[in-house]
Structures are given as structure tokens and as C-alpha cells.
Design a protein around this motif. Structure first.
Motif, mmCIF file in Angstrom:
data_model
loop_
_atom_site.group_PDB
_atom_site.id
_atom_site.type_symbol
_atom_site.label_atom_id
_atom_site.label_comp_id
_atom_site.label_asym_id
_atom_site.label_seq_id
_atom_site.Cartn_x
_atom_site.Cartn_y
_atom_site.Cartn_z
ATOM 1 N N GLY A 160 0.802 -1.218 0.000
ATOM 2 C CA GLY A 160 0.000 0.000 0.000
ATOM 3 C C GLY A 160 0.835 1.269 0.000
ATOM 4 O O GLY A 160 0.316 2.361 -0.268
ATOM 5 N N LYS A 161 2.120 1.133 0.304
ATOM 6 C CA LYS A 161 2.989 2.299 0.251
ATOM 7 C C LYS A 161 3.334 2.635 -1.197
ATOM 8 O O LYS A 161 3.146 1.827 -2.103
ATOM 9 N N ILE A 166 9.952 3.337 -0.523
ATOM 10 C CA ILE A 166 10.802 2.182 -0.217
ATOM 11 C C ILE A 166 12.004 2.049 -1.146
ATOM 12 O O ILE A 166 12.931 1.288 -0.872
ATOM 13 N N SER A 167 12.013 2.818 -2.239
ATOM 14 C CA SER A 167 13.099 2.709 -3.219
ATOM 15 C C SER A 167 13.312 4.055 -3.903
ATOM 16 O O SER A 167 12.335 4.764 -4.190
ATOM 17 N N PRO A 168 14.567 4.444 -4.141
ATOM 18 C CA PRO A 168 15.794 3.687 -3.877
ATOM 19 C C PRO A 168 16.296 3.896 -2.454
ATOM 20 O O PRO A 168 15.874 4.839 -1.775
ATOM 21 N N SER A 169 17.200 3.005 -2.049
ATOM 22 C CA SER A 169 17.914 3.174 -0.792
ATOM 23 C C SER A 169 19.408 3.134 -1.105
ATOM 24 O O SER A 169 19.792 3.004 -2.272
ATOM 25 N N LYS A 170 20.240 3.190 -0.097
ATOM 26 C CA LYS A 170 21.685 3.124 -0.327
ATOM 27 C C LYS A 170 22.131 1.731 -0.773
ATOM 28 O O LYS A 170 23.184 1.573 -1.370
ATOM 29 N N PRO A 186 8.410 1.030 -12.442
ATOM 30 C CA PRO A 186 7.578 1.618 -11.382
ATOM 31 C C PRO A 186 7.786 3.124 -11.262
ATOM 32 O O PRO A 186 8.921 3.601 -11.246
ATOM 33 N N GLN A 187 6.699 3.854 -11.215
ATOM 34 C CA GLN A 187 6.758 5.294 -11.016
ATOM 35 C C GLN A 187 6.714 5.606 -9.517
ATOM 36 O O GLN A 187 6.188 4.819 -8.723
ATOM 37 N N PRO A 188 7.288 6.725 -9.100
ATOM 38 C CA PRO A 188 7.397 7.029 -7.669
ATOM 39 C C PRO A 188 6.083 6.938 -6.903
ATOM 40 O O PRO A 188 6.064 6.492 -5.741
ATOM 41 N N ASP A 189 4.976 7.310 -7.533
ATOM 42 C CA ASP A 189 3.701 7.324 -6.816
ATOM 43 C C ASP A 189 2.884 6.046 -6.997
ATOM 44 O O ASP A 189 1.773 5.938 -6.458
ATOM 45 N N ASN A 190 3.387 5.084 -7.756
ATOM 46 C CA ASN A 190 2.715 3.784 -7.854
ATOM 47 C C ASN A 190 2.721 3.109 -6.494
ATOM 48 O O ASN A 190 3.670 3.254 -5.712
ATOM 49 N N THR A 191 1.652 2.375 -6.195
ATOM 50 C CA THR A 191 1.572 1.709 -4.890
ATOM 51 C C THR A 191 2.040 0.260 -4.985
ATOM 52 O O THR A 191 1.925 -0.389 -6.026
#
Length: 216
Positions: A160-161, A166-170, A186-191
Motif C-alpha cells: 500500500g505504500k 521504499i526505493s531507492p535506498s543506499k 515503477p513510477q514514484p507514486d505507484n503503490t
């Protein structure tokens, strides 16, 4: 591209079929007459029955025109000798199969470009299957510094986030997801959905952290 394969056994035959399907020009050399006949009947390629450690036979296979020479027999000594002979024809790429991992150093010392040990590779793959049972490794990048993996999201805490949460991380970045069997960037606002299959680029050593994050 012209490729000569020495050895019509399981490894050589499978490799030849893959390369032919990819549109490559193949010649296969096999010393066993019975096996040579079987391979010739199956392959859409020139099959020469003879010993790949023989200079005259190599010349008959137009070794001077080869872009690759690949020795795939189960006999390390034959593979090594053939590769040494092939070097004098200035073949750009020489690859040898090594059945006994203890022989790898000898191949490298005489200047073989690439040495492949199915036994060592199989052991490494088994280790990954044990330590990463739910991840399908697609490829290793650089000198093993990163991997691209297929994984499945099962952690309800991230369901649901939005992907940008959650991405990207280091340690990793989600580079693709799949919807109805189709690859989607995946686009930034896709859940994020539970059970969603994603492709992830992850740094070496960060797999456990990634697995915990995604729920595997």
C-alpha cells in the motif's frame, strides 16, 4: 561471428544449439565417430569428426577465421592442448571448460582467456539456492559488487505504500515490476501490492536486509 566448438557432448551440444538459435555460424569438432554422427544429425551446422588437438584438422575448420574457440570436452588435458594450439592462429577469444577445478590455474598460466568450471559454478549456484531460496538471480554485475534479482513482495508493512517510500535506498533500487505478466517501470507514486514480483538491483552484502524489507 564464427565460433568453433570442440566437444559434442552434453555441454558442447547445448551450447551449439543456443548459439545457432542466436544466429551464430558454428562448426563443431567431435572425435567420437558415433557421437559425431548423432550430433551431425541434430545440428544445423558443420560437424567435423576428428581430434581438435590436431593442427591440420583445426586448419580444415578454418580456425584462422574464428572469432571464438571453445573447448567443452570432459577431458581437461585435451581442452588444454587444443587451446594452446589455437593460440598460434591468433583467435581473439579462447574459452575452455575445466572439469577439475584444481586445473584452472594451469589453464590461466598458459594464457587461456576464459576458464569455465561447471562444477565450481554448480557449487556456487547451490550455495545461493540455500541462502536465497526465494530469489531468482538474473545476473551479477561488475566484479560481484551487485546483483539483479527477481523477488516477490510479501511484507504487509510496505503493501500500500508508494514506491518512492521504499526505493531507492543506499543498498538497492527497484528497477521493474510486473503487472499481468508485463514488465513495468515503477513510477514514484505507484503503490506496492502484496505478491507483486519486482526486479531489484542490490549491492553485495545487502541481500538479507532487502529480503527482510520485502518480506522474503
Amino acid at each position: 561471428m564464427y565460433i568453433i566448438i570442440m566437444g559434442g557432448g552434453r555441454v558442447g551440444l547445448a551450447l551449439a544449439n543456443l548459439l545457432i538459435d542466436n544466429g551464430q555460424d558454428i562448426t563443431l569438432i567431435e572425435s567420437n565417430e558415433a557421437l559425431c554422427a548423432d550430433v551431425a544429425a541434430e545440428l544445423d551446422a558443420l560437424v567435423i569428426c576428428g581430434n581438435g588437438t590436431n593442427s591440420k584438422l583445426l586448419e580444415e575448420s578454418n580456425i584462422e577465421d574464428a572469432d571464438y574457440f571453445i573447448a567443452t570436452t570432459g577431458n581437461d588435458e585435451a581442452n588444454l592442448l587444443s587451446c594452446i594450439l589455437v593460440r598460434k592462429y591468433n583467435v581473439p577469444n579462447i574459452i575452455a571448460r575445466v572439469s577439475n577445478p584444481d586445473h584452472e590455474e594451469a589453464f590461466k598460466e598458459v594464457g587461456i582467456d576464459h576458464v569455465i568450471s561447471p562444477e565450481t559454478a554448480a557449487a556456487a549456484q547451490l550455495q545461493k539456492l540455500v541462502t536465497r531460496p526465494n530469489a531468482a538471480e538474473l545476473m551479477t554485475l561488475g566484479e560481484g559488487d551487485a546483483e539483479i534479482l527477481d523477488m516477490t513482495i510479501t511484507n504487509d508493512k510496505i503493501v500500500g505504500k508508494r514506491f518512492k517510500e521504499i526505493s531507492p535506498s543506499k543498498e538497492y533500487i527497484i528497477i521493474a515490476t510486473y503487472q499481468n505478466g508485463k514488465l513495468i517501470i515503477p513510477q514514484p507514486d505507484n503503490t506496492v501490492s502484496r505478491g507483486e514480483k519486482v526486479t531489484v538491483l542490490v549491492k553485495r552484502g545487502a541481500f538479507k536486509k532487502l529480503a527482510k524489507k520485502l518480506g522474503e
